[in-house]
Design a protein around this motif. Structure first.
Motif, PDB file in Angstrom:
ATOM      1  N   GLU A   7       0.824  -1.208   0.000  1.00 58.74           N
ATOM      2  CA  GLU A   7       0.000   0.000   0.000  1.00 58.74           C
ATOM      3  C   GLU A   7       0.858   1.257   0.000  1.00 58.74           C
ATOM      4  O   GLU A   7       0.530   2.243  -0.655  1.00 58.74           O
ATOM      5  N   LEU A   8       1.956   1.219   0.717  1.00 56.74           N
ATOM      6  CA  LEU A   8       2.883   2.353   0.758  1.00 56.74           C
ATOM      7  C   LEU A   8       3.484   2.609  -0.621  1.00 56.74           C
ATOM      8  O   LEU A   8       3.565   3.747  -1.079  1.00 56.74           O
ATOM      9  N   VAL A   9       3.869   1.550  -1.295  1.00 53.06           N
ATOM     10  CA  VAL A   9       4.470   1.690  -2.619  1.00 53.06           C
ATOM     11  C   VAL A   9       3.446   2.179  -3.631  1.00 53.06           C
ATOM     12  O   VAL A   9       3.745   3.040  -4.463  1.00 53.06           O
ATOM     13  N   VAL A  10       2.229   1.676  -3.549  1.00 51.97           N
ATOM     14  CA  VAL A  10       1.172   2.142  -4.464  1.00 51.97           C
ATOM     15  C   VAL A  10       0.915   3.624  -4.248  1.00 51.97           C
ATOM     16  O   VAL A  10       0.769   4.396  -5.209  1.00 51.97           O
ATOM     17  N   GLU A  11       0.888   4.053  -2.992  1.00 52.95           N
ATOM     18  CA  GLU A  11       0.696   5.484  -2.701  1.00 52.95           C
ATOM     19  C   GLU A  11       1.837   6.310  -3.289  1.00 52.95           C
ATOM     20  O   GLU A  11       1.614   7.380  -3.863  1.00 52.95           O
ATOM     21  N   ALA A  12       3.076   5.824  -3.166  1.00 50.63           N
ATOM     22  CA  ALA A  12       4.229   6.520  -3.746  1.00 50.63           C
ATOM     23  C   ALA A  12       4.109   6.581  -5.261  1.00 50.63           C
ATOM     24  O   ALA A  12       4.432   7.603  -5.872  1.00 50.63           O
ATOM     25  N   MET A  13       3.632   5.507  -5.873  1.00 55.68           N
ATOM     26  CA  MET A  13       3.460   5.477  -7.327  1.00 55.68           C
ATOM     27  C   MET A  13       2.429   6.515  -7.766  1.00 55.68           C
ATOM     28  O   MET A  13       2.638   7.231  -8.754  1.00 55.68           O
ATOM     29  N   LEU A  68      12.148   8.167  -6.892  1.00 52.99           N
ATOM     30  CA  LEU A  68      11.782   9.580  -7.015  1.00 52.99           C
ATOM     31  C   LEU A  68      11.450  10.194  -5.656  1.00 52.99           C
ATOM     32  O   LEU A  68      11.849  11.321  -5.355  1.00 52.99           O
ATOM     33  N   VAL A  69      10.722   9.439  -4.840  1.00 57.21           N
ATOM     34  CA  VAL A  69      10.348   9.950  -3.521  1.00 57.21           C
ATOM     35  C   VAL A  69      11.594  10.160  -2.668  1.00 57.21           C
ATOM     36  O   VAL A  69      11.751  11.198  -2.005  1.00 57.21           O
ATOM     37  N   VAL A  70      12.517   9.219  -2.683  1.00 59.32           N
ATOM     38  CA  VAL A  70      13.736   9.341  -1.882  1.00 59.32           C
ATOM     39  C   VAL A  70      14.598  10.489  -2.390  1.00 59.32           C
ATOM     40  O   VAL A  70      15.115  11.294  -1.607  1.00 59.32           O
ATOM     41  N   ARG A  71      14.750  10.613  -3.709  1.00 55.72           N
ATOM     42  CA  ARG A  71      15.540  11.717  -4.263  1.00 55.72           C
ATOM     43  C   ARG A  71      14.930  13.076  -3.902  1.00 55.72           C
ATOM     44  O   ARG A  71      15.645  14.021  -3.560  1.00 55.72           O
ATOM     45  N   TYR A 126      13.090  13.754  -1.283  1.00 61.69           N
ATOM     46  CA  TYR A 126      13.317  13.963   0.152  1.00 61.69           C
ATOM     47  C   TYR A 126      14.726  14.488   0.411  1.00 61.69           C
ATOM     48  O   TYR A 126      14.926  15.428   1.181  1.00 61.69           O
ATOM     49  N   ILE A 127      15.700  13.906  -0.269  1.00 59.46           N
ATOM     50  CA  ILE A 127      17.096  14.335  -0.100  1.00 59.46           C
ATOM     51  C   ILE A 127      17.288  15.754  -0.621  1.00 59.46           C
ATOM     52  O   ILE A 127      17.931  16.587   0.030  1.00 59.46           O
ATOM     53  N   GLU A 128      16.720  16.073  -1.776  1.00 56.76           N
ATOM     54  CA  GLU A 128      16.845  17.424  -2.338  1.00 56.76           C
ATOM     55  C   GLU A 128      16.210  18.465  -1.412  1.00 56.76           C
ATOM     56  O   GLU A 128      16.756  19.552  -1.224  1.00 56.76           O
ATOM     57  N   ARG A 129      15.070  18.134  -0.832  1.00 54.12           N
ATOM     58  CA  ARG A 129      14.431  19.068   0.105  1.00 54.12           C
ATOM     59  C   ARG A 129      15.331  19.310   1.305  1.00 54.12           C
ATOM     60  O   ARG A 129      15.419  20.433   1.800  1.00 54.12           O
ATOM     61  N   GLY A 130      15.973  18.266   1.792  1.00 58.75           N
ATOM     62  CA  GLY A 130      16.891  18.424   2.915  1.00 58.75           C
ATOM     63  C   GLY A 130      18.041  19.346   2.579  1.00 58.75           C
ATOM     64  O   GLY A 130      18.425  20.198   3.387  1.00 58.75           O
ATOM     65  N   HIS A 131      18.584  19.207   1.370  1.00 59.23           N
ATOM     66  CA  HIS A 131      19.692  20.073   0.952  1.00 59.23           C
ATOM     67  C   HIS A 131      19.234  21.520   0.822  1.00 59.23           C
ATOM     68  O   HIS A 131      19.954  22.442   1.203  1.00 59.23           O
ATOM     69  N   ARG A 132      18.031  21.735   0.284  1.00 61.48           N
ATOM     70  CA  ARG A 132      17.517  23.108   0.159  1.00 61.48           C
ATOM     71  C   ARG A 132      17.297  23.725   1.536  1.00 61.48           C
ATOM     72  O   ARG A 132      17.603  24.899   1.757  1.00 61.48           O
ATOM     73  N   GLY A 153       4.314   4.421 -13.097  1.00 61.84           N
ATOM     74  CA  GLY A 153       3.728   3.090 -13.018  1.00 61.84           C
ATOM     75  C   GLY A 153       4.673   2.012 -12.547  1.00 61.84           C
ATOM     76  O   GLY A 153       4.275   0.865 -12.392  1.00 61.84           O
ATOM     77  N   ASN A 154       5.931   2.367 -12.296  1.00 61.27           N
ATOM     78  CA  ASN A 154       6.930   1.396 -11.873  1.00 61.27           C
ATOM     79  C   ASN A 154       7.249   1.623 -10.397  1.00 61.27           C
ATOM     80  O   ASN A 154       7.669   2.725 -10.011  1.00 61.27           O
ATOM     81  N   PRO A 155       7.086   0.597  -9.549  1.00 67.83           N
ATOM     82  CA  PRO A 155       7.350   0.774  -8.117  1.00 67.83           C
ATOM     83  C   PRO A 155       8.781   1.225  -7.819  1.00 67.83           C
ATOM     84  O   PRO A 155       9.003   2.085  -6.965  1.00 67.83           O
ATOM     85  N   GLN A 156       9.741   0.684  -8.521  1.00 63.96           N
ATOM     86  CA  GLN A 156      11.149   1.048  -8.304  1.00 63.96           C
ATOM     87  C   GLN A 156      11.359   2.536  -8.587  1.00 63.96           C
ATOM     88  O   GLN A 156      11.967   3.243  -7.800  1.00 63.96           O
ATOM     89  N   ASP A 157      10.846   2.996  -9.705  1.00 62.00           N
ATOM     90  CA  ASP A 157      10.991   4.408 -10.073  1.00 62.00           C
ATOM     91  C   ASP A 157      10.286   5.323  -9.074  1.00 62.00           C
ATOM     92  O   ASP A 157      10.805   6.385  -8.720  1.00 62.00           O
ATOM     93  N   ALA A 158       9.104   4.907  -8.627  1.00 63.94           N
ATOM     94  CA  ALA A 158       8.351   5.732  -7.686  1.00 63.94           C
ATOM     95  C   ALA A 158       9.109   5.918  -6.376  1.00 63.94           C
ATOM     96  O   ALA A 158       9.248   7.038  -5.880  1.00 63.94           O
ATOM     97  N   VAL A 159       9.603   4.837  -5.824  1.00 69.78           N
ATOM     98  CA  VAL A 159      10.322   4.928  -4.552  1.00 69.78           C
ATOM     99  C   VAL A 159      11.602   5.736  -4.737  1.00 69.78           C
ATOM    100  O   VAL A 159      11.954   6.574  -3.900  1.00 69.78           O
TER     101      VAL A 159
END
Length: 66
Positions: A11-17, A31-34, A36-42, A23-29
């Motif tokens: 369910e978490l992965v579907v929400e991230a997608m 993107l979310v992690v990237r 999050y990291i960019e927001r931290g740097h800003r 449409g790809n779970p790997q890409d969605a996760v």
């Protein structure tokens, strides 16, 4: 780059997608992690700029009245 495999709740992965609009779970996760990291740097950059400005104001000699 090294790869890591992580098990996540479906369910978490579907929400991230849905939020990432992919449409790809790997890409969605990824993107979310990237994002999050960019927001931290800003945030770090904004905080550092504000702290430097405060140091400049506090570092100036003050005129003593009296």
């Amino acid at each position: 780059m090294a790869k890591v495999t992580v098990s996540l709740d479906a369910e978490l992965v579907v929400e991230a997608m849905v939020l990432a609009g992919v449409g790809n779970p790997q890409d969605a996760v990824e993107l979310v992690v990237r994002d999050y990291i960019e927001r931290g740097h800003r945030t770090e950059a904004r905080t550092a700029t504000r702290d430097e400005a405060l140091r400049e104001v506090d570092g100036k000699p003050r005129n003593v009245e009296g």
